[in-house]
Scaffold this motif. Structure first.
Motif, PDB file in Angstrom:
ATOM      1  N   ASP A   1       0.834  -1.198   0.000  1.00 33.46           N
ATOM      2  CA  ASP A   1       0.000   0.000   0.000  1.00 33.46           C
ATOM      3  C   ASP A   1       0.874   1.255   0.000  1.00 33.46           C
ATOM      4  O   ASP A   1       0.562   2.243  -0.667  1.00 33.46           O
ATOM      5  CB  ASP A   1      -0.917   0.014   1.241  1.00 33.46           C
ATOM      6  CG  ASP A   1      -2.083  -0.951   1.101  1.00 33.46           C
ATOM      7  OD1 ASP A   1      -2.434  -1.292  -0.041  1.00 33.46           O
ATOM      8  OD2 ASP A   1      -2.638  -1.367   2.130  1.00 33.46           O
ATOM      9  N   GLN A   2       1.958   1.193   0.755  1.00 33.83           N
ATOM     10  CA  GLN A   2       2.859   2.337   0.824  1.00 33.83           C
ATOM     11  C   GLN A   2       3.567   2.558  -0.515  1.00 33.83           C
ATOM     12  O   GLN A   2       3.823   3.696  -0.914  1.00 33.83           O
ATOM     13  CB  GLN A   2       3.881   2.121   1.954  1.00 33.83           C
ATOM     14  CG  GLN A   2       4.638   3.359   2.372  1.00 33.83           C
ATOM     15  CD  GLN A   2       3.747   4.421   2.992  1.00 33.83           C
ATOM     16  OE1 GLN A   2       2.542   4.233   3.182  1.00 33.83           O
ATOM     17  NE2 GLN A   2       4.341   5.572   3.273  1.00 33.83           N
ATOM     18  N   ILE A   3       3.869   1.468  -1.209  1.00 33.51           N
ATOM     19  CA  ILE A   3       4.474   1.571  -2.537  1.00 33.51           C
ATOM     20  C   ILE A   3       3.506   2.272  -3.486  1.00 33.51           C
ATOM     21  O   ILE A   3       3.903   3.145  -4.268  1.00 33.51           O
ATOM     22  CB  ILE A   3       4.860   0.169  -3.063  1.00 33.51           C
ATOM     23  CG1 ILE A   3       6.095  -0.336  -2.322  1.00 33.51           C
ATOM     24  CG2 ILE A   3       5.095   0.184  -4.569  1.00 33.51           C
ATOM     25  CD1 ILE A   3       6.493  -1.765  -2.665  1.00 33.51           C
ATOM     26  N   LEU A   4       2.233   1.901  -3.390  1.00 35.28           N
ATOM     27  CA  LEU A   4       1.207   2.562  -4.218  1.00 35.28           C
ATOM     28  C   LEU A   4       1.157   4.051  -3.900  1.00 35.28           C
ATOM     29  O   LEU A   4       1.129   4.892  -4.791  1.00 35.28           O
ATOM     30  CB  LEU A   4      -0.159   1.918  -3.949  1.00 35.28           C
ATOM     31  CG  LEU A   4      -1.361   2.534  -4.679  1.00 35.28           C
ATOM     32  CD1 LEU A   4      -1.252   2.312  -6.182  1.00 35.28           C
ATOM     33  CD2 LEU A   4      -2.677   1.955  -4.162  1.00 35.28           C
TER      34      LEU A   4
ATOM     35  N   LEU B   1       3.506   6.002  -2.559  1.00 32.67           N
ATOM     36  CA  LEU B   1       4.714   6.732  -2.951  1.00 32.67           C
ATOM     37  C   LEU B   1       4.880   6.801  -4.466  1.00 32.67           C
ATOM     38  O   LEU B   1       5.454   7.749  -4.993  1.00 32.67           O
ATOM     39  CB  LEU B   1       5.949   6.085  -2.326  1.00 32.67           C
ATOM     40  CG  LEU B   1       6.047   6.169  -0.800  1.00 32.67           C
ATOM     41  CD1 LEU B   1       7.187   5.303  -0.289  1.00 32.67           C
ATOM     42  CD2 LEU B   1       6.243   7.609  -0.358  1.00 32.67           C
ATOM     43  N   GLY B   2       4.374   5.767  -5.163  1.00 35.57           N
ATOM     44  CA  GLY B   2       4.584   5.722  -6.598  1.00 35.57           C
ATOM     45  C   GLY B   2       3.562   6.518  -7.378  1.00 35.57           C
ATOM     46  O   GLY B   2       3.859   7.016  -8.466  1.00 35.57           O
ATOM     47  N   CYS B   3       2.354   6.661  -6.833  1.00 36.67           N
ATOM     48  CA  CYS B   3       1.246   7.231  -7.610  1.00 36.67           C
ATOM     49  C   CYS B   3       0.634   8.504  -7.053  1.00 36.67           C
ATOM     50  O   CYS B   3       0.133   9.325  -7.794  1.00 36.67           O
ATOM     51  CB  CYS B   3       0.110   6.213  -7.724  1.00 36.67           C
ATOM     52  SG  CYS B   3       0.417   4.871  -8.852  1.00 36.67           S
ATOM     53  N   LYS B   4       0.592   8.635  -5.726  1.00 37.55           N
ATOM     54  CA  LYS B   4      -0.237   9.694  -5.158  1.00 37.55           C
ATOM     55  C   LYS B   4       0.490  11.026  -4.987  1.00 37.55           C
ATOM     56  O   LYS B   4       1.688  11.069  -4.732  1.00 37.55           O
ATOM     57  CB  LYS B   4      -0.786   9.224  -3.801  1.00 37.55           C
ATOM     58  CG  LYS B   4      -1.711   8.010  -3.923  1.00 37.55           C
ATOM     59  CD  LYS B   4      -2.315   7.640  -2.581  1.00 37.55           C
ATOM     60  CE  LYS B   4      -3.152   6.377  -2.711  1.00 37.55           C
ATOM     61  NZ  LYS B   4      -3.731   5.980  -1.400  1.00 37.55           N
TER      62      LYS B   4
ATOM     63  N   GLU C   1      -3.177  13.610  -1.507  1.00 34.97           N
ATOM     64  CA  GLU C   1      -3.661  12.235  -1.431  1.00 34.97           C
ATOM     65  C   GLU C   1      -2.877  11.434  -0.391  1.00 34.97           C
ATOM     66  O   GLU C   1      -3.436  10.612   0.337  1.00 34.97           O
ATOM     67  CB  GLU C   1      -3.551  11.561  -2.797  1.00 34.97           C
ATOM     68  CG  GLU C   1      -4.514  12.125  -3.835  1.00 34.97           C
ATOM     69  CD  GLU C   1      -4.175  11.683  -5.249  1.00 34.97           C
ATOM     70  OE1 GLU C   1      -5.081  11.690  -6.098  1.00 34.97           O
ATOM     71  OE2 GLU C   1      -3.001  11.348  -5.525  1.00 34.97           O
TER      72      GLU C   1
ATOM     73  N   ALA D   1      -8.246  10.566  -1.390  1.00 36.40           N
ATOM     74  CA  ALA D   1      -7.102   9.674  -1.191  1.00 36.40           C
ATOM     75  C   ALA D   1      -7.110   8.506  -2.166  1.00 36.40           C
ATOM     76  O   ALA D   1      -6.220   7.669  -2.141  1.00 36.40           O
ATOM     77  CB  ALA D   1      -7.090   9.162   0.238  1.00 36.40           C
ATOM     78  N   GLY D   2      -8.121   8.459  -3.014  1.00 38.79           N
ATOM     79  CA  GLY D   2      -8.184   7.365  -3.978  1.00 38.79           C
ATOM     80  C   GLY D   2      -8.854   6.148  -3.401  1.00 38.79           C
ATOM     81  O   GLY D   2      -8.665   5.039  -3.866  1.00 38.79           O
ATOM     82  N   ARG D   3      -9.664   6.378  -2.353  1.00 41.02           N
ATOM     83  CA  ARG D   3     -10.476   5.323  -1.735  1.00 41.02           C
ATOM     84  C   ARG D   3      -9.647   4.111  -1.301  1.00 41.02           C
ATOM     85  O   ARG D   3     -10.174   3.034  -1.078  1.00 41.02           O
ATOM     86  CB  ARG D   3     -11.601   4.885  -2.673  1.00 41.02           C
ATOM     87  CG  ARG D   3     -12.963   4.935  -2.009  1.00 41.02           C
ATOM     88  CD  ARG D   3     -14.107   4.748  -2.965  1.00 41.02           C
ATOM     89  NE  ARG D   3     -14.446   5.912  -3.750  1.00 41.02           N
ATOM     90  CZ  ARG D   3     -13.904   6.257  -4.909  1.00 41.02           C
ATOM     91  NH1 ARG D   3     -12.976   5.529  -5.448  1.00 41.02           N
ATOM     92  NH2 ARG D   3     -14.286   7.342  -5.522  1.00 41.02           N
ATOM     93  N   VAL D   4      -8.330   4.262  -1.247  1.00 43.15           N
ATOM     94  CA  VAL D   4      -7.479   3.161  -0.807  1.00 43.15           C
ATOM     95  C   VAL D   4      -6.621   3.606   0.372  1.00 43.15           C
ATOM     96  O   VAL D   4      -6.054   4.694   0.345  1.00 43.15           O
ATOM     97  CB  VAL D   4      -6.556   2.668  -1.939  1.00 43.15           C
ATOM     98  CG1 VAL D   4      -5.850   1.401  -1.512  1.00 43.15           C
ATOM     99  CG2 VAL D   4      -7.328   2.430  -3.218  1.00 43.15           C
TER     100      VAL D   4
END
Lengths: 261, 261
Positions: free
Chosen positions: B168-171, B173-176, B180, B257-260
């Motif tokens: 989840d943290q990778i998501l 740091l990589g996308c948000k 977010e 936050a992207g609902r995640v």
DNA sequence: ATCAACAATTGATCTGAATCACTGTTTGTG
DNA sequence: CACAAACAGTGATTCAGATCAATTGTTGAT
């Protein structure tokens, strides 16, 4: 028995996969199911079991040959099985509602996908080359683990290794700039590849698309392209082929990458 | 026996910790060592064992009270033990040679630190409040795991959960983007906090410094500060105290936050 | 062999977050 | 209690990487 759809299987997903099979001839796949002759026999969780104990795994597993571009598991779906990759490569990714996607890793022979604590998959896994995967229903695997504590220990070790890799990726995404990210990635590939140990100028194989590589590194494809050119101009790398790069100066690359992963 | 330095302990590191103890009176710490009365008894790996089985853990573990700002394990050092947090909070981080640091997570009661496959720690763990940790030598824990398969199963479950969190943290740091990231973080804290379930406007407690929070989210403190102001101006959050924030509109925050996570 | 669809590269421009600089505010300490 | 040191907030400016736009491979289907 082979290729039959087990009662608790997600028939829809599997049908989709089977439809897509084009490259892999079925007889080859059939052979895979005998664990003792599996390409990944000595890797991954299967390595934890002695030859005599393999029959238990054979009994509960089913092997499938898949063409490139097909999903094996989907984020959020009910997780009633785990999978082992026995050949080829997959990308694992998570998505945001608006379509942005982050690749969290690549899986190849010996790697496990779909192991999670909850009852749904935490990420989607999709083949990016022709690949073979082996399916283990969760309850069957639980039984095996109870019977063979070694197996549970092996899963714990594999999960710990994955966790360490994930933390390295967090460091990469949280701290490193574009050039450092690429350097780290190339060195990690070189380290993982077999037969490159000790080679002062290892050649790394990049089976994935630039698009996937950029989605893994938290960059845009355009940025990746430009940075590759810079590394090339600086004499640090050389493009041997579209999917093959020689590291001309791994030490300089390592310094640049922050000497980590 | 309590607080004695076991032969295979890193005496240097422990001495440093003991020197720093200021807040915690020793008698209190002594009590902690009896697992049955531990604050984290029902959490973490200890939850896997029945009351009668705890004596084995008591026998191999040592509890310590630590002041804020002290290291428990250090990245790269020989990993001859794992630790459980029984009170307080720690930050876990990795560093690059030039000093940049990335916080990979925070640990509180019930969390485990130092579990890794290799023979050295993958990250540094440092107290950010007064805290109590419990030390388990690796070989003792191995023995316990062999005796109690439940325990190994529990460790596997905990590691899987951590792996999911890391992904989840990778998501993140990589996308948000910055807003977010903060939204995701606040919601994750609210979800983890006890007693906020069902509260339409939960108040979250932020025991860590802004500096640590920014190092966790891959941002600079200045950026964090500005984004907090924006969220405040937009009526999504309210600062109840320096370390306490009320989420006025968790749904809007969640959308953002992207609902995640 | 031809063409459509997609992947990769390169250039021009924009922008979100970093950096720099300074001020206000805690916190811990003698 | 005073005072240094560290933390937090704000404004001005810069810059790395994103975005937009166009061209050039590649691939695979017919």
């Amino acid at each position: 028995m082979l290729f039959s759809v087990a009662p608790n299987e997600d028939a829809g997903a599997w049908r989709a996969m089977t439809t897509g099979v084009a490259a892999g001839p079925l007889p080859a796949a059939r052979k895979e199911t005998f664990c003792s002759s599996c390409q990944a026999r000595a890797k991954g969780m299967c390595a934890a079991l002695a030859e005599a104990e393999l029959s238990g795994l054979s009994a509960i597993s089913r092997s499938r040959v898949l063409a490139s571009g097909l999903p094996v598991i989907r984020e959020g779906e009910h997780a009633d099985a785990v999978y082992t990759v026995t050949s080829g490569m997959l990308k694992l990714f998570k998505m945001l509602p608006d379509g942005r996607q982050q690749i969290t890793g690549f899986a190849s022979a010996g790697d496990m996908i779909g192991l999670s604590y909850g009852d749904s998959f935490a990420y989607t896994a999709e083949t990016i080359t022709a690949a073979t995967v082996c399916r283990f229903p969760r309850n069957g695997l639980s039984t095996m683990m109870a019977r063979h504590p070694h197996l549970q220990g092996r899963l714990l070790a594999m999960t710990s290794i994955e966790l360490t890799a994930a933390q390295d990726q967090i460091l990469l995404l949280g701290c490193k700039n574009a050039a450092e990210r690429i350097g780290s990635f190339l060195l990690a590939l070189a380290r993982r590849a077999e037969g490159t140990a000790g080679d002062p100028q290892p050649t790394v194989f990049l089976p994935m698309q630039k698009t996937d590589m950029s989605a893994y590194l938290g960059l845009r494809p355009e940025t990746l392209s430009r940075q590759f050119r810079k590394l090339e101009d600086a004499g640090l790398i050389e493009r041997v082929a579209a999917d093959r790069i020689r590291l001309l100066d791994p030490d300089a690359l390592s310094d640049m990458a922050g000497r980590v992963a």
